[in-house]
Design a protein around this motif. Sequence first.
Motif, PDB file in Angstrom:
ATOM      1  N   TRP A  64       0.834  -1.214   0.000  1.00 58.04           N
ATOM      2  CA  TRP A  64       0.000   0.000   0.000  1.00 58.04           C
ATOM      3  C   TRP A  64       0.863   1.256   0.000  1.00 58.04           C
ATOM      4  O   TRP A  64       0.603   2.205  -0.747  1.00 58.04           O
ATOM      5  CB  TRP A  64      -0.911  -0.011   1.219  1.00 58.04           C
ATOM      6  N   ALA A  65       1.901   1.279   0.852  1.00 55.30           N
ATOM      7  CA  ALA A  65       2.754   2.470   0.946  1.00 55.30           C
ATOM      8  C   ALA A  65       3.520   2.707  -0.348  1.00 55.30           C
ATOM      9  O   ALA A  65       3.707   3.853  -0.769  1.00 55.30           O
ATOM     10  CB  ALA A  65       3.730   2.312   2.121  1.00 55.30           C
ATOM     11  N   GLN A  66       3.965   1.644  -1.003  1.00 51.51           N
ATOM     12  CA  GLN A  66       4.661   1.789  -2.288  1.00 51.51           C
ATOM     13  C   GLN A  66       3.722   2.399  -3.322  1.00 51.51           C
ATOM     14  O   GLN A  66       4.103   3.331  -4.054  1.00 51.51           O
ATOM     15  CB  GLN A  66       5.166   0.430  -2.758  1.00 51.51           C
ATOM     16  N   ASP A  67       2.489   1.896  -3.393  1.00 50.95           N
ATOM     17  CA  ASP A  67       1.503   2.441  -4.334  1.00 50.95           C
ATOM     18  C   ASP A  67       1.159   3.890  -3.988  1.00 50.95           C
ATOM     19  O   ASP A  67       1.040   4.738  -4.878  1.00 50.95           O
ATOM     20  CB  ASP A  67       0.224   1.600  -4.324  1.00 50.95           C
ATOM     21  N   ALA A  68       0.984   4.167  -2.696  1.00 48.05           N
ATOM     22  CA  ALA A  68       0.592   5.519  -2.272  1.00 48.05           C
ATOM     23  C   ALA A  68       1.680   6.531  -2.598  1.00 48.05           C
ATOM     24  O   ALA A  68       1.385   7.636  -3.086  1.00 48.05           O
ATOM     25  CB  ALA A  68       0.288   5.530  -0.776  1.00 48.05           C
ATOM     26  N   LEU A  69       2.935   6.171  -2.352  1.00 51.14           N
ATOM     27  CA  LEU A  69       4.025   7.100  -2.648  1.00 51.14           C
ATOM     28  C   LEU A  69       4.165   7.315  -4.147  1.00 51.14           C
ATOM     29  O   LEU A  69       4.360   8.448  -4.612  1.00 51.14           O
ATOM     30  CB  LEU A  69       5.339   6.568  -2.061  1.00 51.14           C
ATOM     31  N   SER A  70       4.044   6.242  -4.935  1.00 47.76           N
ATOM     32  CA  SER A  70       4.112   6.364  -6.399  1.00 47.76           C
ATOM     33  C   SER A  70       3.020   7.287  -6.917  1.00 47.76           C
ATOM     34  O   SER A  70       3.274   8.191  -7.718  1.00 47.76           O
ATOM     35  CB  SER A  70       3.982   4.987  -7.060  1.00 47.76           C
ATOM     36  N   ALA A  71       1.780   7.050  -6.454  1.00 43.89           N
ATOM     37  CA  ALA A  71       0.645   7.854  -6.927  1.00 43.89           C
ATOM     38  C   ALA A  71       0.793   9.312  -6.515  1.00 43.89           C
ATOM     39  O   ALA A  71       0.491  10.227  -7.291  1.00 43.89           O
ATOM     40  CB  ALA A  71      -0.662   7.280  -6.377  1.00 43.89           C
ATOM     41  N   GLU A  75       1.001  12.645  -8.874  1.00 47.40           N
ATOM     42  CA  GLU A  75       0.108  13.785  -8.733  1.00 47.40           C
ATOM     43  C   GLU A  75       0.885  15.101  -8.716  1.00 47.40           C
ATOM     44  O   GLU A  75       0.341  16.146  -9.064  1.00 47.40           O
ATOM     45  CB  GLU A  75      -0.720  13.658  -7.451  1.00 47.40           C
ATOM     46  N   GLN A  76       2.159  15.049  -8.330  1.00 53.33           N
ATOM     47  CA  GLN A  76       3.011  16.234  -8.353  1.00 53.33           C
ATOM     48  C   GLN A  76       3.575  16.492  -9.750  1.00 53.33           C
ATOM     49  O   GLN A  76       4.282  17.471  -9.969  1.00 53.33           O
ATOM     50  CB  GLN A  76       4.174  16.080  -7.367  1.00 53.33           C
ATOM     51  N   GLY A  77       3.300  15.577 -10.711  1.00 55.60           N
ATOM     52  CA  GLY A  77       3.728  15.794 -12.097  1.00 55.60           C
ATOM     53  C   GLY A  77       4.992  15.067 -12.499  1.00 55.60           C
ATOM     54  O   GLY A  77       5.527  15.331 -13.579  1.00 55.60           O
ATOM     55  N   SER A 154       6.297  13.623  -0.485  1.00 51.28           N
ATOM     56  CA  SER A 154       6.250  13.680  -1.954  1.00 51.28           C
ATOM     57  C   SER A 154       6.396  15.107  -2.462  1.00 51.28           C
ATOM     58  O   SER A 154       7.029  15.348  -3.493  1.00 51.28           O
ATOM     59  CB  SER A 154       4.946  13.063  -2.467  1.00 51.28           C
ATOM     60  N   LYS A 155       5.824  16.071  -1.748  1.00 49.20           N
ATOM     61  CA  LYS A 155       5.963  17.470  -2.152  1.00 49.20           C
ATOM     62  C   LYS A 155       7.421  17.933  -2.051  1.00 49.20           C
ATOM     63  O   LYS A 155       7.951  18.574  -2.957  1.00 49.20           O
ATOM     64  CB  LYS A 155       5.070  18.362  -1.280  1.00 49.20           C
ATOM     65  N   LYS A 156       8.054  17.593  -0.933  1.00 54.39           N
ATOM     66  CA  LYS A 156       9.451  17.975  -0.751  1.00 54.39           C
ATOM     67  C   LYS A 156      10.339  17.254  -1.766  1.00 54.39           C
ATOM     68  O   LYS A 156      11.264  17.840  -2.335  1.00 54.39           O
ATOM     69  CB  LYS A 156       9.904  17.661   0.675  1.00 54.39           C
ATOM     70  N   LEU A 157      10.041  15.970  -2.005  1.00 53.80           N
ATOM     71  CA  LEU A 157      10.835  15.182  -2.940  1.00 53.80           C
ATOM     72  C   LEU A 157      10.743  15.752  -4.357  1.00 53.80           C
ATOM     73  O   LEU A 157      11.744  15.827  -5.075  1.00 53.80           O
ATOM     74  CB  LEU A 157      10.353  13.733  -2.930  1.00 53.80           C
ATOM     75  N   THR A 158       9.551  16.171  -4.752  1.00 50.93           N
ATOM     76  CA  THR A 158       9.367  16.747  -6.082  1.00 50.93           C
ATOM     77  C   THR A 158      10.237  17.981  -6.268  1.00 50.93           C
ATOM     78  O   THR A 158      10.910  18.137  -7.290  1.00 50.93           O
ATOM     79  CB  THR A 158       7.887  17.109  -6.309  1.00 50.93           C
ATOM     80  N   LEU A 268      -8.222   8.603 -14.444  1.00 52.29           N
ATOM     81  CA  LEU A 268      -7.474   9.068 -15.614  1.00 52.29           C
ATOM     82  C   LEU A 268      -6.172   9.764 -15.248  1.00 52.29           C
ATOM     83  O   LEU A 268      -5.191   9.668 -15.984  1.00 52.29           O
ATOM     84  CB  LEU A 268      -8.355  10.023 -16.442  1.00 52.29           C
ATOM     85  N   SER A 269      -6.150  10.466 -14.120  1.00 55.26           N
ATOM     86  CA  SER A 269      -4.931  11.174 -13.733  1.00 55.26           C
ATOM     87  C   SER A 269      -3.778  10.200 -13.520  1.00 55.26           C
ATOM     88  O   SER A 269      -2.626  10.502 -13.849  1.00 55.26           O
ATOM     89  CB  SER A 269      -5.160  11.986 -12.454  1.00 55.26           C
ATOM     90  N   ARG A 270      -4.077   9.002 -13.017  1.00 50.35           N
ATOM     91  CA  ARG A 270      -3.030   8.009 -12.782  1.00 50.35           C
ATOM     92  C   ARG A 270      -2.561   7.354 -14.081  1.00 50.35           C
ATOM     93  O   ARG A 270      -1.495   6.744 -14.130  1.00 50.35           O
ATOM     94  CB  ARG A 270      -3.524   6.937 -11.805  1.00 50.35           C
ATOM     95  N   ILE A 271      -3.367   7.479 -15.129  1.00 52.68           N
ATOM     96  CA  ILE A 271      -2.969   6.942 -16.433  1.00 52.68           C
ATOM     97  C   ILE A 271      -2.183   7.986 -17.217  1.00 52.68           C
ATOM     98  O   ILE A 271      -1.118   7.706 -17.773  1.00 52.68           O
ATOM     99  CB  ILE A 271      -4.215   6.514 -17.240  1.00 52.68           C
ATOM    100  N   ILE A 272      -2.698   9.213 -17.261  1.00 53.18           N
ATOM    101  CA  ILE A 272      -2.166  10.239 -18.153  1.00 53.18           C
ATOM    102  C   ILE A 272      -0.944  10.949 -17.576  1.00 53.18           C
ATOM    103  O   ILE A 272       0.042  11.175 -18.283  1.00 53.18           O
ATOM    104  CB  ILE A 272      -3.270  11.255 -18.497  1.00 53.18           C
ATOM    105  N   MET A 273      -0.980  11.293 -16.294  1.00 52.06           N
ATOM    106  CA  MET A 273       0.113  12.112 -15.745  1.00 52.06           C
ATOM    107  C   MET A 273       1.491  11.448 -15.848  1.00 52.06           C
ATOM    108  O   MET A 273       2.464  12.116 -16.212  1.00 52.06           O
ATOM    109  CB  MET A 273      -0.191  12.513 -14.304  1.00 52.06           C
ATOM    110  N   PRO A 274       1.633  10.141 -15.566  1.00 48.01           N
ATOM    111  CA  PRO A 274       2.975   9.555 -15.649  1.00 48.01           C
ATOM    112  C   PRO A 274       3.573   9.567 -17.055  1.00 48.01           C
ATOM    113  O   PRO A 274       4.784   9.484 -17.207  1.00 48.01           O
ATOM    114  CB  PRO A 274       2.763   8.111 -15.155  1.00 48.01           C
ATOM    115  N   VAL A 275       2.705   9.621 -18.083  1.00 54.89           N
ATOM    116  CA  VAL A 275       3.221   9.579 -19.459  1.00 54.89           C
ATOM    117  C   VAL A 275       2.805  10.821 -20.241  1.00 54.89           C
ATOM    118  O   VAL A 275       2.717  10.797 -21.471  1.00 54.89           O
ATOM    119  CB  VAL A 275       2.742   8.303 -20.193  1.00 54.89           C
ATOM    120  N   SER A 276       2.555  11.921 -19.533  1.00 52.43           N
ATOM    121  CA  SER A 276       2.079  13.129 -20.209  1.00 52.43           C
ATOM    122  C   SER A 276       3.079  13.647 -21.234  1.00 52.43           C
ATOM    123  O   SER A 276       2.691  14.126 -22.300  1.00 52.43           O
ATOM    124  CB  SER A 276       1.775  14.216 -19.175  1.00 52.43           C
TER     125      SER A 276
END
Length: 303
Positions: A64-71, A75-77, A154-158, A268-276
Amino acid sequence: MKLLFVLFTVLMIVACGPLPRPFIDQEPQNNPLLRLTGTRPLAVEPPVLSLPNVQGKSSELVLWAQDALSADIREQGLPAAHYAPAENSLHIYSSFTSLAKIAETTELKLDIVVTEASSPNKAIITFSEQTTVPTNALTSSPKKLLNELIHRASKKLTRKIIALDTTEPEILLADPELRLTLEPFPDILTKPTQRVLKNELKTSLQLRGYKLIEGQDSDSQYSLKLEVRPAQTDNNFFLTLSWVVLDYKTGEEVGVIEQTNSVPNIPLSRIIMPVSEAIAEGAAIGIEDLLQQKSHQNQTVLK
């Protein structure tokens, strides 16, 4: 989990068009996102959990944590996934620890370490986020508390990852020759998704000598409209992105670049954002081909 995509891209124009081109390749290692200039693919590794209060839930929480951090990173782009087999990819390691405090409270800590794929033993980013929580809350509802740390991290990492790229050579952009007015994106796309995809499209078009304009522009030769069509056939889900190029003054359709993919049933955001960036790159290539063919047709008519 690796997702296999069935890919088709169709460029439609009155006469003829080039061969189809995908925006997400069939195998992850061939994903064009991993080869585009300026993109740092991010591999989010399974976190390490050292949380005595949640024994018995560790296996589920790790996934769950791996998925949550990835997502959250997406979301940060940024293009985060559980795999990133590219020479310039970054690997993100995380660990959660807890330390019992007085008065039935626990200090919860998240450590983040980022390394280059080429130098796995050398950390280029390290930082921590921590908070003090009620011990019984960590035992009964760990996901809620971990998610708060993940979101902050995730915000700081971005910001830190983007800062790494500021030292790279600046891309020389071509002077815009043609102007295209972008019509508003459909509301089916979230605002963050629209913003990321729009910025990537502007860059991809500018690299080819086209300037993308928002709002009214009397100097535009063409306008560009995006249509998004999700569809379901039996248990299979498909997403079609249609980039419609119109004559700005007459509104006449010049051509359509279609990108169709088999996709998972997720937002859709999880589909499009990683490959925008890859989507924008494929659309820009198609638009360039389309307008070049249009130009050749006009020159033939004039002769």
